[in-house]
Scaffold this motif. Structure first.
Motif, PDB file in Angstrom:
ATOM      1  N   GLY A   1     -22.943  -4.012 -16.686  1.00 56.92           N
ATOM      2  CA  GLY A   1     -22.355  -3.045 -15.780  1.00 56.92           C
ATOM      3  C   GLY A   1     -20.851  -3.056 -15.726  1.00 56.92           C
ATOM      4  N   LYS A   2     -20.178  -3.946 -16.465  1.00 56.02           N
ATOM      5  CA  LYS A   2     -18.729  -3.990 -16.602  1.00 56.02           C
ATOM      6  C   LYS A   2     -17.998  -4.511 -15.367  1.00 56.02           C
ATOM      7  N   LEU A   3     -18.704  -4.934 -14.337  1.00 53.69           N
ATOM      8  CA  LEU A   3     -18.030  -5.449 -13.153  1.00 53.69           C
ATOM      9  C   LEU A   3     -17.368  -6.785 -13.460  1.00 53.69           C
ATOM     10  N   MET A   4     -16.111  -6.954 -13.016  1.00 49.97           N
ATOM     11  CA  MET A   4     -15.404  -8.207 -13.190  1.00 49.97           C
ATOM     12  C   MET A   4     -15.206  -8.930 -11.853  1.00 49.97           C
ATOM     13  N   SER A   5     -14.850  -8.160 -10.810  1.00 46.47           N
ATOM     14  CA  SER A   5     -14.710  -8.767  -9.492  1.00 46.47           C
ATOM     15  C   SER A   5     -14.817  -7.691  -8.419  1.00 46.47           C
ATOM     16  N   ALA A   6     -15.236  -8.116  -7.225  1.00 48.85           N
ATOM     17  CA  ALA A   6     -15.335  -7.217  -6.078  1.00 48.85           C
ATOM     18  C   ALA A   6     -14.763  -7.929  -4.861  1.00 48.85           C
ATOM     19  N   THR A   7     -13.739  -7.327  -4.250  1.00 54.79           N
ATOM     20  CA  THR A   7     -13.149  -7.866  -3.031  1.00 54.79           C
ATOM     21  C   THR A   7     -13.772  -7.136  -1.853  1.00 54.79           C
ATOM     22  N   ILE A   8     -14.354  -7.897  -0.910  1.00 54.41           N
ATOM     23  CA  ILE A   8     -15.172  -7.315   0.150  1.00 54.41           C
ATOM     24  C   ILE A   8     -14.664  -7.773   1.508  1.00 54.41           C
ATOM     25  N   ASP A   9     -14.653  -6.857   2.468  1.00 54.63           N
ATOM     26  CA  ASP A   9     -14.310  -7.172   3.852  1.00 54.63           C
ATOM     27  C   ASP A   9     -15.499  -7.901   4.481  1.00 54.63           C
ATOM     28  N   PRO A  10     -15.346  -9.159   4.905  1.00 50.92           N
ATOM     29  CA  PRO A  10     -16.488  -9.910   5.431  1.00 50.92           C
ATOM     30  C   PRO A  10     -16.952  -9.412   6.795  1.00 50.92           C
ATOM     31  N   THR A  11     -16.147  -8.620   7.491  1.00 52.12           N
ATOM     32  CA  THR A  11     -16.548  -8.094   8.797  1.00 52.12           C
ATOM     33  C   THR A  11     -17.441  -6.873   8.664  1.00 52.12           C
ATOM     34  N   SER A  12     -17.011  -5.915   7.844  1.00 53.03           N
ATOM     35  CA  SER A  12     -17.781  -4.675   7.691  1.00 53.03           C
ATOM     36  C   SER A  12     -18.733  -4.717   6.505  1.00 53.03           C
ATOM     37  N   GLY A  13     -18.473  -5.608   5.541  1.00 48.93           N
ATOM     38  CA  GLY A  13     -19.269  -5.629   4.320  1.00 48.93           C
ATOM     39  C   GLY A  13     -18.848  -4.580   3.303  1.00 48.93           C
ATOM     40  N   LEU A  14     -17.771  -3.836   3.580  1.00 47.90           N
ATOM     41  CA  LEU A  14     -17.346  -2.750   2.703  1.00 47.90           C
ATOM     42  C   LEU A  14     -16.426  -3.253   1.588  1.00 47.90           C
ATOM     43  N   PRO A  15     -16.512  -2.667   0.396  1.00 46.56           N
ATOM     44  CA  PRO A  15     -15.623  -3.078  -0.696  1.00 46.56           C
ATOM     45  C   PRO A  15     -14.205  -2.588  -0.468  1.00 46.56           C
ATOM     46  N   LEU A  16     -13.241  -3.390  -0.872  1.00 50.17           N
ATOM     47  CA  LEU A  16     -11.828  -3.046  -0.771  1.00 50.17           C
ATOM     48  C   LEU A  16     -11.201  -2.842  -2.147  1.00 50.17           C
ATOM     49  N   VAL A  17     -11.592  -3.681  -3.107  1.00 45.91           N
ATOM     50  CA  VAL A  17     -11.116  -3.553  -4.487  1.00 45.91           C
ATOM     51  C   VAL A  17     -12.276  -3.870  -5.422  1.00 45.91           C
ATOM     52  N   VAL A  18     -12.469  -3.015  -6.411  1.00 43.26           N
ATOM     53  CA  VAL A  18     -13.483  -3.266  -7.435  1.00 43.26           C
ATOM     54  C   VAL A  18     -12.785  -3.215  -8.794  1.00 43.26           C
ATOM     55  N   GLU A  19     -12.828  -4.324  -9.509  1.00 44.70           N
ATOM     56  CA  GLU A  19     -12.214  -4.403 -10.832  1.00 44.70           C
ATOM     57  C   GLU A  19     -13.310  -4.480 -11.889  1.00 44.70           C
ATOM     58  N   CYS A  20     -13.254  -3.543 -12.825  1.00 43.64           N
ATOM     59  CA  CYS A  20     -14.185  -3.543 -13.936  1.00 43.64           C
ATOM     60  C   CYS A  20     -13.414  -3.814 -15.227  1.00 43.64           C
ATOM     61  N   THR A  21     -14.114  -3.892 -16.326  1.00 41.62           N
ATOM     62  CA  THR A  21     -13.464  -4.238 -17.578  1.00 41.62           C
ATOM     63  C   THR A  21     -12.458  -3.184 -18.014  1.00 41.62           C
ATOM     64  N   ASP A  22     -12.639  -1.932 -17.569  1.00 41.18           N
ATOM     65  CA  ASP A  22     -11.754  -0.869 -18.044  1.00 41.18           C
ATOM     66  C   ASP A  22     -11.147  -0.013 -16.945  1.00 41.18           C
ATOM     67  N   HIS A  23     -11.361  -0.334 -15.678  1.00 44.55           N
ATOM     68  CA  HIS A  23     -10.731   0.429 -14.601  1.00 44.55           C
ATOM     69  C   HIS A  23     -10.759  -0.368 -13.304  1.00 44.55           C
ATOM     70  N   THR A  24      -9.912   0.074 -12.358  1.00 45.54           N
ATOM     71  CA  THR A  24      -9.825  -0.558 -11.042  1.00 45.54           C
ATOM     72  C   THR A  24      -9.868   0.517  -9.966  1.00 45.54           C
ATOM     73  N   VAL A  25     -10.602   0.244  -8.880  1.00 41.79           N
ATOM     74  CA  VAL A  25     -10.669   1.167  -7.743  1.00 41.79           C
ATOM     75  C   VAL A  25     -10.331   0.389  -6.470  1.00 41.79           C
ATOM     76  N   THR A  26      -9.423   0.931  -5.663  1.00 45.83           N
ATOM     77  CA  THR A  26      -9.155   0.364  -4.346  1.00 45.83           C
ATOM     78  C   THR A  26      -9.667   1.339  -3.294  1.00 45.83           C
ATOM     79  N   PHE A  27     -10.215   0.793  -2.212  1.00 47.46           N
ATOM     80  CA  PHE A  27     -10.802   1.597  -1.144  1.00 47.46           C
ATOM     81  C   PHE A  27     -10.155   1.250   0.193  1.00 47.46           C
ATOM     82  N   ASP A  28      -9.999   2.248   1.048  1.00 44.01           N
ATOM     83  CA  ASP A  28      -9.673   2.018   2.446  1.00 44.01           C
ATOM     84  C   ASP A  28     -10.056   3.274   3.234  1.00 44.01           C
ATOM     85  N   GLU A  29      -9.775   3.272   4.513  1.00 48.12           N
ATOM     86  CA  GLU A  29     -10.091   4.400   5.397  1.00 48.12           C
ATOM     87  C   GLU A  29     -11.570   4.789   5.338  1.00 48.12           C
ATOM     88  N   TRP A  30     -12.435   3.804   5.166  1.00 48.43           N
ATOM     89  CA  TRP A  30     -13.866   4.093   5.183  1.00 48.43           C
ATOM     90  C   TRP A  30     -14.234   4.743   6.521  1.00 48.43           C
TER      91      TRP A  30
END
Length: 257
Positions: free
Chosen positions: A200-229
Motif C-alpha cells: 500500500g506504499k504507506l511509510m508513516s502516519a502521524t495521528i492525534d491521540p485524542t481524536s484518532g484523526l490523521p495529521l500527516v500521512v507519508e507514502c513512498t511517493d507523496h505526502t498529505v497533511t490534514f487539519d480542520e477536520w
C-alpha cells in the motif's frame, strides 16, 4: 483514484465580462469531536488499533483541509494541491488551489458546477496576452460539466488514505510506534520499519491521540497533511463569474491572442 492529466483550457478573453452571483451563506459546522473521557483508553502502542481507529474517525467527519505534494499531484502536472472541502462525494463542494512552476489556479465546486480562477502566470504560460488577460483575472470562469477530473479531489484523497491504512493492516508485518509532538501537541507515529515490503506504499502516519484523526500521512511517493477536520464550511458560488463559454478542461486547446 485515477485522474487524467490537467489540460489547458480555451478562452476568448476579449469578449469576457463579469456578472455577479450571490454567494450562498455557509452552513455552520462543529469542530472535530474529541474522544469522550468516558471512552475506554485505547492501546496507542498497537498499530492495528491506531490505524483502525483513524480509518473510522476520518469518516465521522464531514469536511477537512489537506495539502498534498508528490506523485498524487505531479501526475496532474502540478507541484502542490491545497484543498478544503466536504467529504460527501454525491454533492461535491470544495475549493482547491493547484500550483505548478510559479503558476496557480483555484477550482471551486458548488451546486453541481465548477468554476476556475487562474493567476496571471496560469493564463500567460502558453502565450496568452493582451487586455483579455486582465479580464480573466477579474473573476471565475465556468468549467464545462464533466470535463475536469480535478473535482472531488478532497474526498478522493481521504478515500485513498483509508485504503493505504487498510492495506497496512493486511500486508505490513513490521511496525514501529513512537510518541512525538507536532505544533507543540502530542502525537503518535506509526512507522513501517525498514525491510518491510508493503503493497500500500504507506511509510508513516502521524495521528492525534485524542481524536484518532490523521495529521500527516507519508507514502513512498507523496505526502498529505490534514487539519480542520469537521471545521470547513460549505462554499457557495463565486461572487464574480465571467460571462464567457464554459472552459473544457479535458482538451488542450487554449487560444493564443
Amino acid at each position: 483514484m485515477s485522474h487524467a492529466p490537467l489540460a489547458t483550457a480555451r478562452a476568448t478573453p476579449d469578449a469576457v465580462s463579469t456578472s455577479t452571483a450571490v454567494e450562498a451563506a455557509p452552513e455552520p459546522t462543529a469542530t472535530a469531536p474529541a474522544r469522550p473521557a468516558s471512552d475506554p483508553p485505547l492501546q496507542w502502542t498497537d498499530p492495528n488499533t491506531l490505524l483502525m481507529s483513524s480509518r473510522y474517525q476520518m469518516w465521522q467527519q464531514h469536511s477537512v483541509h489537506l495539502v498534498v505534494s508528490g506523485s498524487m499531484v505531479t501526475r496532474l502536472g502540478m507541484d502542490q494541491m491545497d484543498g478544503r472541502g466536504q467529504l460527501n462525494t454525491k454533492n461535491k463542494n470544495e475549493r482547491s488551489r493547484f500550483t505548478s512552476k510559479g503558476a496557480s489556479m483555484t477550482l471551486l465546486t458548488s451546486g453541481g458546477h465548477s468554476y476556475l480562477k487562474g493567476d496571471r502566470a496560469f493564463w500567460t504560460r502558453d502565450g496568452l496576452s493582451g487586455p483579455g488577460v486582465h479580464k480573466l483575472l477579474s473573476g471565475y470562469a465556468r468549467v464545462k460539466d464533466g470535463s475536469s477530473s480535478l473535482t472531488g479531489m478532497v474526498p478522493g484523497i481521504v478515500s485513498d488514505t483509508d485504503t493505504y491504512f487498510g492495506n497496512g493492516l493486511a500486508e505490513y508485518e513490521l511496525f514501529d510506534v513512537r510518541s512525538g509532538t507536532r505544533n507543540g501537541r502530542p502525537v503518535v507515529i506509526v512507522f513501517v520499519k525498514q525491510g518491510a515490503k508493503p503493497k500500500g506504499k504507506l511509510m508513516s502516519a502521524t495521528i492525534d491521540p485524542t481524536s484518532g484523526l490523521p495529521l500527516v500521512v507519508e507514502c513512498t511517493d507523496h505526502t498529505v497533511t490534514f487539519d480542520e477536520w469537521g471545521q470547513v464550511k460549505k462554499f457557495g458560488k463565486p461572487e464574480n463569474i465571467l460571462d464567457m463559454p464554459p472552459l473544457d478542461l479535458g482538451r488542450s486547446t487554449r487560444t493564443r491572442t
